[in-house]
Design an enzyme around this catalytic site. Sequence first.
Site, PDB file in Angstrom:
ATOM      1  N   HIS A 175      -5.019  -0.569 -14.954  1.00 32.23           N
ATOM      2  CA  HIS A 175      -5.548   1.093 -14.787  1.00 32.23           C
ATOM      3  C   HIS A 175      -4.549   2.005 -15.431  1.00 32.23           C
ATOM      4  O   HIS A 175      -4.190   1.628 -15.193  1.00 32.23           O
ATOM      5  CB  HIS A 175      -6.060   0.965 -13.069  1.00 32.23           C
ATOM      6  CG  HIS A 175      -4.442   0.812 -12.221  1.00 32.23           C
ATOM      7  ND1 HIS A 175      -3.581   1.862 -12.232  1.00 32.23           N
ATOM      8  CD2 HIS A 175      -4.251  -0.327 -11.867  1.00 32.23           C
ATOM      9  CE1 HIS A 175      -3.077   1.165 -11.559  1.00 32.23           C
ATOM     10  NE2 HIS A 175      -3.242   0.109 -11.094  1.00 32.23           N
ATOM     11  N   GLU A 192      -4.581  -6.118  -7.150  1.00 33.81           N
ATOM     12  CA  GLU A 192      -3.712  -5.929  -6.774  1.00 33.81           C
ATOM     13  C   GLU A 192      -3.174  -7.241  -4.953  1.00 33.81           C
ATOM     14  O   GLU A 192      -4.009  -7.268  -4.988  1.00 33.81           O
ATOM     15  CB  GLU A 192      -2.693  -4.744  -6.424  1.00 33.81           C
ATOM     16  CG  GLU A 192      -1.575  -4.695  -6.809  1.00 33.81           C
ATOM     17  CD  GLU A 192      -0.720  -5.445  -7.694  1.00 33.81           C
ATOM     18  OE1 GLU A 192      -0.530  -6.614  -7.470  1.00 33.81           O
ATOM     19  OE2 GLU A 192      -0.363  -4.653  -9.049  1.00 33.81           O
TER      20      GLU A 192
END
Length: 193
Positions: free
Chosen positions: A8, A81
């Site tokens: 990202h 994550e």
Amino acid sequence: MKLILARHGETLNNIEKIMQGQTHGELSPLGKEQAYNLGKRLSKMGIDYIYCSDLERAKHTADEILRHVKSPIEYTADLRELNAGEYEGRTYSEYQKELLKSPDIMNYKPKGGESINEMNNRFSGFIKELEKKHTNQTILLVGHGGPIANFMLKILPDKEFEEVISPNCAISILTKENNGYKVELLNCTEHLC
């Protein structure tokens, strides 16, 4: 299967070195620009399908990519994550200090979180499913630094974590072969210049 791994864009917490874990996070102005430029580069890669973490920082990165790439997309918690539990919202160095005290770093599990091995199993299990489903396709994964780096360490065991951790909006390209993956490109950021 060709696999393109993209982290990202930069977030406000990345700037402050705050451990985001599975909190959503918000792209910084630079992060939005990085994601837009990443999308321009990916538009030339013939992507058949996109899978994206369901956390907002990854989804907002995918929004910018989708301005250039017209492929189906699916959002999934499997690409999240590491869940850093009690360390989310604290500095990364606080988490790292505690992690390094552990006699078994890969199985250290912060209160309310998950271990690196648990994250790796989640991520690798998802990739195994993709291998069955998308044999001859080009797949883009929009995710996070931790899972991507740990997956790359399995493919490149002679490397250190610092050598494989992706900068924001970097891409790595892998090709599935009979006995694993061949790395065609590692953490490339030339589209961000």
